[in-house]
Design an enzyme around this catalytic site. Structure first.
Site, mmCIF file in Angstrom:
data_model
loop_
_atom_site.group_PDB
_atom_site.id
_atom_site.type_symbol
_atom_site.label_atom_id
_atom_site.label_comp_id
_atom_site.label_asym_id
_atom_site.label_seq_id
_atom_site.Cartn_x
_atom_site.Cartn_y
_atom_site.Cartn_z
ATOM 1 C CG ASP A 1 -2.354 0.372 0.881
ATOM 2 O OD1 ASP A 1 -2.543 1.158 -0.068
ATOM 3 O OD2 ASP A 1 -3.288 -0.085 1.579
ATOM 4 C CG ASP B 1 -9.421 1.882 -0.819
ATOM 5 O OD1 ASP B 1 -8.461 1.621 -1.567
ATOM 6 O OD2 ASP B 1 -9.325 1.918 0.429
#
Length: 385
Positions: free
Chosen positions: A147, A202
């Protein structure tokens, strides 16, 4: 026809150069990730029972291979810098979980971050890339997602290159999934350092979010191909925020896009309708076609309310999604020129969701029934000769 063929060949060529050569991602990855359903509420029982369910419910047989532990597994670092699992939620450690998953014939994925901390403030890999990569290899990890929280002042290509090289240096093949949410155009460099790269923020479990992530793929289809794939984020199929009609569209389009097919719902207590969507064999086959060309938006009608997405297949056929984004039912006409075919070509058409042959057509095909609001029809069109 020569112009159509040249365009198609150029698309294929762009999609197969400059790939990270770790022998992985010959087709888009398939599996499950803990984040969408469990978020931080994970433990070794959840992960192991999910893996067991994937075998018993047919997900594994359908091609879902990776069982990915997302954020919140890490407990900290020992004084020597070695990362360790949260001792409360993973009391036996990650290798114990990995060994169990491998015993089922599946593979295990782990999550880390390019910054000093993960998005949920667990330890990140910044400055510890070589150490963490070696630890993952010793645990038997098969897949690493990295990430981008707390790393925003860094250059993502350079930062991800460090982890990419560290993973390769271990000698263990590990799929490398980049996740900077598309902020720094990772499709322009992702193929050289990773096996997939997030292209969007997301995804949320609603129609608008799914549609937004879909449309973000339209201008970047040429950057995806064998060895590395654009990633519009994990699937929301089965989490309850959309209708099953919308989930069928979601799954159809992710399959056509060569997106990673990473399920994100509860697989331990999955309902039959969700399972039937996720294991639709003829739809999955489009995603896993060895030609590796990502589907693209080839035609829009009525200001984009009706769309045609298409991709070439290794057997010379075309896969097509006729997609109705409108709140009203609609028909959609497909012309052969939209899919790089001569109008005179006879094409045999099959509906992949009903698994029925619709007949042989020339020049065009129009959906023989109204496509419901937010619904789609997914087809293959195969030359008869």
């Amino acid at each position: 026809m020569m112009k159509i063929a040249a365009t198609l060949l150029a698309t294929i060529a762009l999609a197969t150069v400059n790939a990270l050569d770790n022998g992985l991602a010959l087709t888009p990855q398939m599996g499950w990730s803990s984040w969408n359903f469990y978020a931080c509420n994970i433990n070794e029982s959840v992960i192991m029972n999910t893996a067991k369910a994937m075998v018993s419910n047919g997900m594994a047989d359908a091609g879902y291979t990776y069982v990915n532990i997302d954020d919140c597994w890490a407990g900290g670092r020992y004084p020597n810098g070695t990362v360790y699992a949260d001792p409360t939620n993973f009391p036996n450690g990650i290798k114990y979980v990995a060994d169990y998953i491998h015993s089922l014939g599946l593979k295990i994925g782990i999550y880390t971050d390019a910054g000093t901390e993960t998005c949920q403030k667990r330890v990140g890999s910044y400055g510890y890339e070589a150490n963490d990569a070696q630890t993952y290899a010793e645990w038997g990890i098969d897949y690493v997602k990295e990430d981008w929280c707390y790393a925003t002042l860094e250059n993502p290509q350079q930062r991800y290159q460090i982890m990419s090289q560290a993973l390769n240096a271990t000698g263990r093949p590990m799929f490398f999934s980049l996740c900077d949410w598309g902020y720094e155009n990772p499709w322009t460099f992702g193929m050289s350092v990773g096996n997939s790269w997030r292209t969007t923020p997301d995804i949320k479990d609603n129609w608008d979010s799914m549609l937004s992530n879909l449309m973000a793929q339209a201008p970047i289809t040429s950057f995806s191909g064998i060895g590395g794939f654009n990633d519009p984020d994990m699937m929301m199929v089965g989490n309850g925020g959309m209708s099953n009609t919308e989930y069928v569209s979601h799954f159809s389009l992710w399959s056509l896009l060569n997106a990673p097919l990473i399920a994100g719902c509860d697989l331990i207590d999955i309902d039959q309708e969700t399972l039937s969507i996720l294991t639709a064999s003829e739809v999955i086959a489009i995603n896993q076609d060895p030609l590796g060309v990502q589907g693209s938006l080839v035609k829009s009608y009525n200001g984009g309310l009706q769309q045609i997405w298409a991709k070439p297949l290794s057997n010379g056929a075309r896969a097509v999604v006729l997609f109705n984004t409108d709140t009203n039912p609609a028909t959609i006409e497909l012309l052969w020129g939209n899919i790089w075919m001569e109008p005179s070509q006879q094409l045999s058409i099959r509906n992949l969701w009903t698994q029925t042959n619709l007949g042989t057509f020339t020049e065009s095909y129009e959906s023989d029934s109204l496509i419901p609001p937010h619904g789609c029809i997914m087809l293959t069109l195969t030359p008869t000769n």
